[in-house]
Design a protein around this motif. Structure first.
Motif, PDB file in Angstrom:
ATOM      1  N   ILE A 166      27.805 -12.936   0.625  1.00 49.70           N
ATOM      2  CA  ILE A 166      27.929 -11.969  -0.398  1.00 49.70           C
ATOM      3  C   ILE A 166      26.981 -11.886  -1.484  1.00 49.70           C
ATOM      4  CG2 ILE A 166      29.582 -10.679  -2.015  1.00 49.70           C
ATOM      5  CD1 ILE A 166      30.382 -10.292   0.769  1.00 49.70           C
ATOM      6  N   LEU A 167      26.265 -10.848  -1.585  1.00 46.80           N
ATOM      7  CA  LEU A 167      25.077 -10.882  -2.501  1.00 46.80           C
ATOM      8  C   LEU A 167      25.278 -10.208  -3.856  1.00 46.80           C
ATOM      9  CD1 LEU A 167      22.321  -9.793   0.144  1.00 46.80           C
ATOM     10  CD2 LEU A 167      22.888 -12.109  -0.459  1.00 46.80           C
TER      11      LEU A 167
ATOM     12  N   GLU B 116      20.223 -15.598  -8.717  1.00 44.31           N
ATOM     13  CA  GLU B 116      19.106 -16.653  -8.026  1.00 44.31           C
ATOM     14  C   GLU B 116      19.781 -17.060  -6.736  1.00 44.31           C
ATOM     15  OE1 GLU B 116      16.047 -18.267  -6.776  1.00 44.31           O
ATOM     16  OE2 GLU B 116      16.018 -17.322  -8.533  1.00 44.31           O
ATOM     17  N   ALA B 117      21.221 -17.420  -6.880  1.00 38.83           N
ATOM     18  CA  ALA B 117      22.019 -17.647  -5.638  1.00 38.83           C
ATOM     19  C   ALA B 117      22.122 -16.731  -4.340  1.00 38.83           C
ATOM     20  CB  ALA B 117      23.592 -18.195  -6.080  1.00 38.83           C
TER      21      ALA B 117
ATOM     22  N   ARG C 115      19.582 -14.059  -4.342  1.00 42.36           N
ATOM     23  CA  ARG C 115      18.259 -14.119  -3.546  1.00 42.36           C
ATOM     24  C   ARG C 115      17.934 -15.344  -2.742  1.00 42.36           C
ATOM     25  NH1 ARG C 115      16.625 -12.470  -9.324  1.00 42.36           N
ATOM     26  NH2 ARG C 115      16.188 -14.597  -9.337  1.00 42.36           N
ATOM     27  N   ALA C 116      18.668 -16.595  -3.279  1.00 49.48           N
ATOM     28  CA  ALA C 116      18.359 -17.610  -2.375  1.00 49.48           C
ATOM     29  C   ALA C 116      19.031 -17.561  -0.753  1.00 49.48           C
ATOM     30  CB  ALA C 116      18.710 -18.909  -2.705  1.00 49.48           C
ATOM     31  N   ALA C 117      20.379 -16.963  -0.857  1.00 46.80           N
ATOM     32  CA  ALA C 117      21.094 -16.796   0.239  1.00 46.80           C
ATOM     33  C   ALA C 117      20.610 -15.681   1.290  1.00 46.80           C
ATOM     34  CB  ALA C 117      22.573 -16.233  -0.100  1.00 46.80           C
ATOM     35  N   PHE C 118      20.054 -14.940   0.694  1.00 52.69           N
ATOM     36  CA  PHE C 118      19.305 -13.677   1.627  1.00 52.69           C
ATOM     37  C   PHE C 118      18.130 -14.278   2.256  1.00 52.69           C
ATOM     38  CE2 PHE C 118      16.304 -10.256   1.846  1.00 52.69           C
ATOM     39  CZ  PHE C 118      16.990  -9.140   2.684  1.00 52.69           C
ATOM     40  N   GLU C 119      17.299 -15.264   1.785  1.00 57.47           N
ATOM     41  CA  GLU C 119      16.523 -16.026   2.520  1.00 57.47           C
ATOM     42  C   GLU C 119      16.805 -17.287   3.429  1.00 57.47           C
ATOM     43  OE1 GLU C 119      12.498 -16.048   1.329  1.00 57.47           O
ATOM     44  OE2 GLU C 119      13.016 -14.977  -0.345  1.00 57.47           O
TER      45      GLU C 119
END
Length: 150
Positions: free
Chosen positions: A39-40, A11-12, A14-18
Motif C-alpha cells: 500500500i502506497l 519515503e517508505a 516511494r521505496a516500496a514502489f521500487e
C-alpha cells in the motif's frame, strides 16, 4: 520517471514502489492496469483538482494500490501521479495479464529518451533486413509482407 506528485508520498511508499513487486489485478483492462502489492501511503489526504494524464501515468487512488493508465485511459484524473512509465515500456505493459508480477525502477527522462531512440533504430534495422530478404526472393518473407501490406 518520477511523477508530478511524487513528493506527496512517504519515503517508505516511494521505496516500496521500487523494491517490491506488484501483481496485475483481474479488474485490469485497456483503461488501466490495477495493481496489488504494498500500500502506497500519501503524506496528505488533500484533494487534487483534475489534471492531465496519459498512457503510462501511475496514479494512486485513496486505497493505496497503484493504477497504471493504459491505451484507452481518460485524459484527466484527480489522483496523485507517483510515476510515468517510459513510452518504450508501454507495449510490455499492454501485454501484462492478471497475475503477472511487475517491478518498477526510476530512470531519468534522458535515459527514457535514449531507450526510445534505440528501439526506433532496432525497428528500422529490422525493417531494412526484411526488405533485403524480400528483394533476394525469400518466399517466406514475401508471404509475410503480403499478409501485412495495406
Amino acid at each position: 520517471m518520477p511523477g508530478a506528485e511524487r513528493g506527496q508520498f512517504s519515503e517508505a511508499a516511494r521505496a516500496a514502489f521500487e523494491r517490491e513487486p506488484f501483481t496485475v489485478a483481474p479488474a485490469s483492462d485497456r483503461m488501466g492496469l490495477r495493481l496489488s502489492g504494498p500500500i502506497l501511503e500519501r503524506l496528505s489526504r488533500a484533494e487534487l483538482r483534475s489534471h492531465g494524464v496519459a498512457p503510462g501515468t501511475v496514479q494512486v487512488p485513496p486505497g493505496g494500490n497503484p493504477v497504471v493508465l493504459a491505451a484507452d485511459c481518460q485524459t484527466t484524473g484527480g489522483y496523485p501521479k507517483l510515476a510515468q512509465i517510459a513510452s518504450v515500456d508501454l507495449p510490455l505493459l499492454g501485454q501484462a495479464r492478471p497475475g503477472d508480477r511487475i517491478w518498477f525502477r526510476t530512470i531519468a527522462l534522458a535515459q527514457a529518451q535514449r531507450l526510445d531512440l534505440e528501439r526506433e533504430r532496432e525497428l528500422a534495422r529490422l525493417e531494412q533486413g526484411i526488405r533485403l530478404a524480400a528483394s533476394r526472393g525469400d518466399s517466406q518473407i514475401r508471404d509475410v509482407q503480403e499478409a501485412y501490406s495495406p
